[in-house]
Design an enzyme around this catalytic site. Sequence first.
Site, PDB file in Angstrom:
ATOM      1  CB  THR A  87      -0.893   0.022   1.252  1.00  0.00           C
ATOM      2  OG1 THR A  87      -1.621  -1.199   1.310  1.00  0.00           O
ATOM      3  CG2 THR A  87      -1.870   1.192   1.196  1.00  0.00           C
ATOM      4  CE  LYS A 162      -5.056  -1.244   1.619  1.00  0.00           C
ATOM      5  NZ  LYS A 162      -5.409  -2.466   2.297  1.00  0.00           N
ATOM      6  CE  LYS A 237       1.566   2.265   4.084  1.00  0.00           C
ATOM      7  NZ  LYS A 237       2.215   1.023   3.697  1.00  0.00           N
TER       8      LYS A 237
HETATM    9  P1  NAD Z   1       6.174  -5.736   7.278  1.00  0.00           P
HETATM   10  O1  NAD Z   1       6.882  -4.574   7.877  1.00  0.00           O
HETATM   11  O2  NAD Z   1       5.875  -6.936   8.098  1.00  0.00           O
HETATM   12  O3  NAD Z   1       6.983  -6.244   5.977  1.00  0.00           O
HETATM   13  C1  NAD Z   1       7.682  -5.407   5.114  1.00  0.00           C
HETATM   14  C2  NAD Z   1       9.001  -6.094   4.789  1.00  0.00           C
HETATM   15  O4  NAD Z   1       9.733  -5.299   3.841  1.00  0.00           O
HETATM   16  C3  NAD Z   1       9.913  -6.268   6.011  1.00  0.00           C
HETATM   17  O5  NAD Z   1      10.199  -7.635   6.209  1.00  0.00           O
HETATM   18  C4  NAD Z   1      11.159  -5.470   5.650  1.00  0.00           C
HETATM   19  O6  NAD Z   1      12.367  -6.084   6.123  1.00  0.00           O
HETATM   20  C5  NAD Z   1      11.095  -5.487   4.138  1.00  0.00           C
HETATM   21  N1  NAD Z   1      11.905  -4.440   3.532  1.00  0.00           N
HETATM   22  C6  NAD Z   1      12.106  -3.167   3.968  1.00  0.00           C
HETATM   23  N2  NAD Z   1      12.956  -2.534   3.145  1.00  0.00           N
HETATM   24  C7  NAD Z   1      13.299  -3.415   2.180  1.00  0.00           C
HETATM   25  C8  NAD Z   1      14.157  -3.350   1.038  1.00  0.00           C
HETATM   26  N3  NAD Z   1      14.808  -2.242   0.735  1.00  0.00           N
HETATM   27  N4  NAD Z   1      14.266  -4.455   0.263  1.00  0.00           N
HETATM   28  C9  NAD Z   1      13.576  -5.590   0.550  1.00  0.00           C
HETATM   29  N5  NAD Z   1      12.751  -5.708   1.618  1.00  0.00           N
HETATM   30  C10 NAD Z   1      12.632  -4.631   2.409  1.00  0.00           C
HETATM   31  O7  NAD Z   1       4.828  -5.126   6.656  1.00  0.00           O
HETATM   32  P2  NAD Z   1       3.520  -5.953   6.169  1.00  0.00           P
HETATM   33  O8  NAD Z   1       2.539  -5.987   7.275  1.00  0.00           O
HETATM   34  O9  NAD Z   1       3.965  -7.205   5.499  1.00  0.00           O
HETATM   35  O10 NAD Z   1       2.946  -4.924   5.085  1.00  0.00           O
HETATM   36  C11 NAD Z   1       3.512  -4.812   3.780  1.00  0.00           C
HETATM   37  C12 NAD Z   1       2.621  -3.895   2.963  1.00  0.00           C
HETATM   38  O11 NAD Z   1       1.297  -4.428   2.901  1.00  0.00           O
HETATM   39  C13 NAD Z   1       2.502  -2.473   3.523  1.00  0.00           C
HETATM   40  O12 NAD Z   1       2.517  -1.564   2.459  1.00  0.00           O
HETATM   41  C14 NAD Z   1       1.144  -2.500   4.225  1.00  0.00           C
HETATM   42  O13 NAD Z   1       0.556  -1.221   4.283  1.00  0.00           O
HETATM   43  C15 NAD Z   1       0.377  -3.427   3.329  1.00  0.00           C
HETATM   44  N6  NAD Z   1      -0.748  -4.121   3.990  1.00  0.00           N
HETATM   45  C16 NAD Z   1      -0.595  -4.685   5.217  1.00  0.00           C
HETATM   46  C17 NAD Z   1      -1.663  -5.326   5.817  1.00  0.00           C
HETATM   47  C18 NAD Z   1      -1.519  -5.963   7.170  1.00  0.00           C
HETATM   48  O14 NAD Z   1      -2.551  -6.312   7.771  1.00  0.00           O
HETATM   49  N7  NAD Z   1      -0.316  -6.165   7.687  1.00  0.00           N
HETATM   50  C19 NAD Z   1      -2.901  -5.397   5.157  1.00  0.00           C
HETATM   51  C20 NAD Z   1      -3.020  -4.852   3.878  1.00  0.00           C
HETATM   52  C21 NAD Z   1      -1.927  -4.206   3.307  1.00  0.00           C
END
Ligand code: NAD
Length: 290
Positions: A87, A162, A237
């Site tokens: 997102t 979204k 966010k």
């Molecule tokens: P998270 O923080 O658990 O995972 C993100 C991952 O990205 C981390 O493991 C981090 O190490 C990695 N990362 C950071 N910088 C990086 C780089 N330069 N190269 C490679 N990897 C890198 O977050 P999440 O909960 O998995 O969410 C991910 C996305 O999905 C976000 O944009 C969030 O808004 C969206 N989202 C989350 C949810 C939820 O319920 N968690 C629901 C819908 C959408």
Amino acid sequence: MKIGFIGLGNMGGPMATNLVAAGHTVTGYDPVAPIPKGATPAQSAAEAATGADVVITMLPSGAILRTVAAEVIPAMAKGAVLCDCSTVDVDAARFVAEQASAAGLQVLDAPVSGGTSGAAAGTLTFMVGGTDSAFETVTPLFDIMGQKVVHCGVAGAGQAAKICNNMILGVTMIATCEAFALADKLGLARDKMFDVVSTSSGASWSMNTYCPAPGIGPKSPSDNNYKPGFAAELMLKDLRLSQQAAEAADADTPMGQMAAALYTTFVEQEGGKGMDFSAMLPRFEKRGRG
Ligand code: NAD
């Protein structure tokens, strides 16, 4: 398919796991999170993208997406698809789409709803922006990771869908919570309130499926001491992204603006960080009008 998967956190990890389980060849990169069993670890984002038919990114923010895209675009084979499921702001999605198209790649923005449980169960909803041909290429993968896919339009349309959805969600959750708190003060039992509203014109997903009052309606994070679920800071966010987009597009969104302000106070000053976003109900419960 050969898939590069970049960002294997709470969402990306289980999504990649489902692709591996379906028999795809997945090469994964994350600087912190573990690589799912059955996927090949890469040492960098560029390495994960090299030779892939589809590169999927699942990252925390638009700024990180821009950095990662700058690394992977030169490494990808012409005609391959870069599919971002994070997102992020609409501007970042459109910027990455322009950069990728200029390099001869196909590109999709495909944010999801359904949370970590949907990611694990393979029941996410994908909202997708981009060309028909890119959409057709990645649809078999969306069908593994999710149960509903909507092609919303051109680049950026997935992110637009979204943030509009989550702006409605933030506003209706606040409205549902403040109505429960008012009902309490009027001496109306919560189960009666639920019975009436869930079958009346005040019904919503926040009331009917994700009721913020514990012990009422289907099981939800309120029944688990408001442990997320969907954390308040993630709602914040998305509300901020909606207001950033509204500013840029000159759209009047007073309720979205108010929801963003309330979640900001809740997360930054009232202990809402780490709580589910439905914990707005105990917040309202404790307050009077002043
Ligand atoms: P998270 O923080 O658990 O995972 C993100 C991952 O990205 C981390 O493991 C981090 O190490 C990695 N990362 C950071 N910088 C990086 C780089 N330069 N190269 C490679 N990897 C890198 O977050 P999440 O909960 O998995 O969410 C991910 C996305 O999905 C976000 O944009 C969030 O808004 C969206 N989202 C989350 C949810 C939820 O319920 N968690 C629901 C819908 C959408």
